[in-house]
Design an enzyme around this catalytic site. Structure first.
Site, PDB file in Angstrom:
ATOM      1  N   HIS A 178     -13.273   3.602  -6.956  1.00  0.00           N
ATOM      2  CA  HIS A 178     -12.734   3.652  -5.590  1.00  0.00           C
ATOM      3  C   HIS A 178     -13.823   3.539  -4.529  1.00  0.00           C
ATOM      4  CE1 HIS A 178     -14.204   7.610  -6.441  1.00  0.00           C
ATOM      5  NE2 HIS A 178     -14.102   7.925  -5.172  1.00  0.00           N
ATOM      6  N   ASP A 179     -15.094   3.623  -4.964  1.00  0.00           N
ATOM      7  CA  ASP A 179     -16.217   3.526  -4.014  1.00  0.00           C
ATOM      8  C   ASP A 179     -16.919   2.183  -4.078  1.00  0.00           C
ATOM      9  OD1 ASP A 179     -17.368   6.901  -4.735  1.00  0.00           O
ATOM     10  OD2 ASP A 179     -15.987   6.194  -3.183  1.00  0.00           O
ATOM     11  N   ASP A 229       3.915   4.162  -4.300  1.00  0.00           N
ATOM     12  CA  ASP A 229       4.544   5.016  -3.281  1.00  0.00           C
ATOM     13  C   ASP A 229       6.037   5.135  -3.575  1.00  0.00           C
ATOM     14  OD1 ASP A 229       5.343   4.492   0.268  1.00  0.00           O
ATOM     15  OD2 ASP A 229       5.489   6.279  -1.004  1.00  0.00           O
ATOM     16  N   ASP A 235       6.330   6.517   2.546  1.00  0.00           N
ATOM     17  CA  ASP A 235       5.452   6.856   3.677  1.00  0.00           C
ATOM     18  C   ASP A 235       4.240   5.930   3.731  1.00  0.00           C
ATOM     19  OD1 ASP A 235       3.469   9.697   2.363  1.00  0.00           O
ATOM     20  OD2 ASP A 235       3.866   7.679   1.581  1.00  0.00           O
ATOM     21  N   ASP A 285       1.841   8.345  -4.327  1.00  0.00           N
ATOM     22  CA  ASP A 285       2.066   9.784  -4.516  1.00  0.00           C
ATOM     23  C   ASP A 285       2.168  10.106  -6.003  1.00  0.00           C
ATOM     24  OD1 ASP A 285       5.052   8.731  -3.017  1.00  0.00           O
ATOM     25  OD2 ASP A 285       4.818   8.987  -5.191  1.00  0.00           O
ATOM     26  N   GLU A 308     -20.599  12.907 -11.616  1.00  0.00           N
ATOM     27  CA  GLU A 308     -21.021  11.771 -10.785  1.00  0.00           C
ATOM     28  C   GLU A 308     -22.433  12.110 -10.344  1.00  0.00           C
ATOM     29  OE1 GLU A 308     -19.651  11.350  -6.779  1.00  0.00           O
ATOM     30  OE2 GLU A 308     -19.640   9.181  -6.920  1.00  0.00           O
ATOM     31  N   ASP A 361     -10.376  15.208 -10.519  1.00  0.00           N
ATOM     32  CA  ASP A 361     -11.578  15.001  -9.707  1.00  0.00           C
ATOM     33  C   ASP A 361     -11.803  16.286  -8.905  1.00  0.00           C
ATOM     34  OD1 ASP A 361     -12.546  11.907  -8.094  1.00  0.00           O
ATOM     35  OD2 ASP A 361     -13.604  13.844  -8.120  1.00  0.00           O
ATOM     36  N   ASP A 363     -17.658  15.572  -8.627  1.00  0.00           N
ATOM     37  CA  ASP A 363     -18.144  14.747  -7.521  1.00  0.00           C
ATOM     38  C   ASP A 363     -19.574  15.133  -7.121  1.00  0.00           C
ATOM     39  OD1 ASP A 363     -17.238  12.841  -5.355  1.00  0.00           O
ATOM     40  OD2 ASP A 363     -17.852  14.533  -4.104  1.00  0.00           O
TER      41      ASP A 363
HETATM   42  O1  ISL Z   1     -19.821   5.146  -2.049  1.00  0.00           O
HETATM   43  C1  ISL Z   1     -20.924   5.020  -2.460  1.00  0.00           C
HETATM   44  C2  ISL Z   1     -21.741   3.823  -2.200  1.00  0.00           C
HETATM   45  O2  ISL Z   1     -20.896   2.796  -1.762  1.00  0.00           O
HETATM   46  C3  ISL Z   1     -21.472   6.073  -3.327  1.00  0.00           C
HETATM   47  O3  ISL Z   1     -22.836   6.243  -3.043  1.00  0.00           O
HETATM   48  C4  ISL Z   1     -20.726   7.387  -3.051  1.00  0.00           C
HETATM   49  O4  ISL Z   1     -20.698   7.680  -1.686  1.00  0.00           O
HETATM   50  C5  ISL Z   1     -21.425   8.491  -3.728  1.00  0.00           C
HETATM   51  O5  ISL Z   1     -21.547   8.122  -5.055  1.00  0.00           O
HETATM   52  C6  ISL Z   1     -20.614   9.779  -3.618  1.00  0.00           C
HETATM   53  O6  ISL Z   1     -19.252   9.495  -3.883  1.00  0.00           O
HETATM   54  C7  ISL Z   1     -18.389  10.618  -4.044  1.00  0.00           C
HETATM   55  O7  ISL Z   1     -18.562  11.583  -3.010  1.00  0.00           O
HETATM   56  C8  ISL Z   1     -18.193  11.197  -1.688  1.00  0.00           C
HETATM   57  C9  ISL Z   1     -16.844  10.481  -1.592  1.00  0.00           C
HETATM   58  O8  ISL Z   1     -16.739   9.844  -0.330  1.00  0.00           O
HETATM   59  C10 ISL Z   1     -16.728   9.425  -2.685  1.00  0.00           C
HETATM   60  O9  ISL Z   1     -15.442   8.794  -2.636  1.00  0.00           O
HETATM   61  C11 ISL Z   1     -16.954  10.105  -4.022  1.00  0.00           C
HETATM   62  O10 ISL Z   1     -16.755   9.197  -5.103  1.00  0.00           O
HETATM   63  C12 ISL Z   1     -18.136  12.492  -0.894  1.00  0.00           C
HETATM   64  O11 ISL Z   1     -17.322  13.412  -1.569  1.00  0.00           O
END
Ligand code: ISL
Length: 539
Positions: free
Chosen positions: A314-315, A21, A25, A29, A250, A98, A199
């Site tokens: 990140h998921d 950052d 904020d 960024d 993905e 992305d 995505d």
């Molecule tokens: O987060 C998951 C399980 O913990 C994954 O199943 C994920 O939700 C899925 O792979 C889809 O992820 C993508 O699309 C979502 C978004 O929330 C995620 O951050 C992104 O990586 C909706 O756009």
């Protein structure tokens, strides 16, 4: 398989809102990313994957886009984004963006028009259905809600959302909508980006007739439906094939056979994919299952398509916590997992902080968790009358927030991430686990990653080599060969808290030269806890 730059790449994922950052904020960024490009260059990565930074009301951290052509204020502006791209290219690195094409934000002008009336020209840009027996058109649930349908009082129809209510699904059957998407993709490609992470790209086509599912909780009916390959072939023919880029889809709910239909080099659709047989379907480390998955995907894609190798993003919570040992052997384990991901067949992805062995978190209260997926699931389960604490404890290990805590740059306040109030609590272990410490320690996880990446740049066997698992059912040892143009490497991994003796596998490791190990004196057949070795067995 022909050689290409993206097959040889190591990709680093920047979740910019938790990266750095610069305006205080509390959110990272784009200026913050620019500030750290020399750090990424020193690590040695080739490609940066930037999570969505398009205009968005941020219900799902940018995965709910309200304007594909503008940069979210929180992240910066287009001028800064263009400077970021230039600075990445100036350093000889590449940038992939992305891109979310399955759905938009409910605040996207298209949806505001579409939902305004049944006869609006953009009505068909989204998926609207009449009630069935006074309720939703079918029994599908969404990733983030008990139902994938929300009723709109004004037009008395339901609209579909595979994720949150605030993320209406686009109707890919509408050609006009598709053409607007293709124009937008060209807008970004013509700016000079080097590709896209797409995505949930296999969700674009919906089941014909929207029939009830026998297993709504599986969600698998959302993906891989008839028509999906037509859309991707059209996208490739009209847009992607006109640029020298990398595309990674993905793609949940696929086996190698299905996956090959998306990334086969003869398919003219996408270049490579993330499958989720581990990240979504293997809750904790299971060596035998992991080997089986790796072996099956290698055989399924061999000489026809390219896989990705990742264990967190990140998921999905941080790999050393979920799949390794984030306690006594944290550094050894982080290095072992890195060795595995960088020597298995496929493009390795580094999620920010993984290179210094950052760990998952355990905050005390649901209030400390920001993720819509976790918050919605918590509400859904508690609404069934379940005990709050029990639900909270159940959701903790796999909460997406685990990997979204701020990047740990130093032992300064807030780990040097921000001078403001961080949008998400910093992991309390930042005083000991941070970049500043890592750069001072020649034996740090950072420098081990740097060596792995350097090895990859200098040895095509890591990229193009054949793969053969030599460790069968062994629950702790994972040992495999990579061979290419007469060169053979042996990778030996002891994924356990105990010593393991390679002798039980009758390997000829003693004939090899150790190219890299995470212990100072790798010798003999007995491997230390979480020890990893790369041998060069023969010219
Ligand atoms: O987060 C998951 C399980 O913990 C994954 O199943 C994920 O939700 C899925 O792979 C889809 O992820 C993508 O699309 C979502 C978004 O929330 C995620 O951050 C992104 O990586 C909706 O756009």
């Amino acid at each position: 398989m022909n050689k290409t730059w993206w097959k040889e790449a190591v990709v680093y994922q920047v979740y910019w809102r938790s990266f750095n950052d610069t305006d205080g904020d509390g959110y990272g960024d784009l200026k913050g990313v620019i500030e750290k490009l020399d750090y990424l260059k020193e690590l040695g990565v080739d490609v940066i994957w930037l999570n969505p930074c398009y205009e968005s009301p941020d219900f799902d951290n940018g995965y709910d886009i309200s304007n594909y052509y503008r940069i979210m204020k929180k992240a910066g502006d287009m001028q800064t984004w263009e400077r970021l791209l230039n600075e990445v290219h100036r350093r000889g690195m590449k940038l992939i963006m992305d891109l979310v094409l399955n759905h938009t934000s409910h605040e996207h002008p298209w949806f505001i028009e579409s939902s305004s009336s049944k006869d609006n020209p953009k009505r068909d840009y989204y998926i609207w259905k009449d009630p069935v027996e006074g309720g939703p058109p079918n029994n599908w649930r969404s990733y983030f809600e008990p139902s994938s349908w929300t009723f709109d009082e004004k037009t008395e129809q339901y609209y579909m959302h595979s994720f949150a209510v605030e993320q209406p699904d686009l109707n890919w059957e509408n050609e006009e909508m598709r053409e607007e998407i293709y124009d937008m993709m060209r807008f970004w490609l013509d700016k000079g980006i080097d590709g896209f992470r797409l995505d949930v790209i296999n969700l674009l086509a919906k089941q014909k007739g929207f029939p009830d599912s026998e297993d709504p909780a599986s969600l698998s009916y959302l993906g891989n439906n008839p028509g999906i390959h037509d859309y991707l072939k059209e996208m490739n023919e009209k847009v992607l094939s006109h640029y020298d880029i990398m595309t990674v889809g993905e793609i949940p709910f696929v086996t190698p056979e299905d996956g090959l239909l998306y990334v086969g080099e003869d398919r003219q659709e996408l270049h490579t994919l993330f499958h989720f047989e581990v990240a979504d379907d293997m809750p904790s480390w299971d060596m035998k299952r992991y080997k089986e998955i790796q072996n099956r995907w290698y055989e399924g894609l061999k000489e026809k398509g390219t896989n990705s190798q990742f264990l967190n993003n990140h998921d999905h919570t941080r790999q050393v916590t979920r799949f390794g040992n984030d306690g006594e052997y944290r550094e050894e384990s982080a290095k072992l997992l890195a060795t595995m991901l960088h020597t298995l067949p496929g493009i390795p992805y580094i999620y920010q902080g993984e290179e210094i062995g950052m760990t998952g978190v355990r905050f005390d209260s649901i209030e400390d968790y920001q993720d819509i997926a976790m918050r919605n699931k918590y509400e859904e389960e508690v609404a069934k009358g379940r005990d709050h604490q029990e639900v909270f404890e159940e959701l903790l290990p796999l909460s997406r927030d685990n990997s979204r805590t701020p990047m740990q740059w130093s032992d300064d306040e807030n780990a040097g991430f921000t001078e403001g109030q961080p949008w998400m609590k910093v992991n309390p272990n930042y005083p000991s686990i941070n970049v500043k410490e890592a750069l001072k320690d020649p034996n740090s996880v950072f420098y081990f990653y740097q060596q792995l990446i350097r090895l990859r740049n200098e040895n095509p066997v890591m990229v193009y080599g054949d793969y053969q698992d030599l460790s069968g059912e062994d629950p702790d040892l994972y040992c495999y060969k990579r061979t290419y143009e007469g060169i053979t490497w042996l990778v030996a991994l002891n994924h356990s808290d105990q010593q393991s003796d390679l002798a039980r596998l009758q390997l000829q490791e003693n004939e090899g030269e150790v190219l890299l190990s995470n212990y100072s004196s790798p010798e003999g057949s007995v491997m230390q806890p979480h020890e990893a070795r790369i041998y060069k067995i023969s010219k």
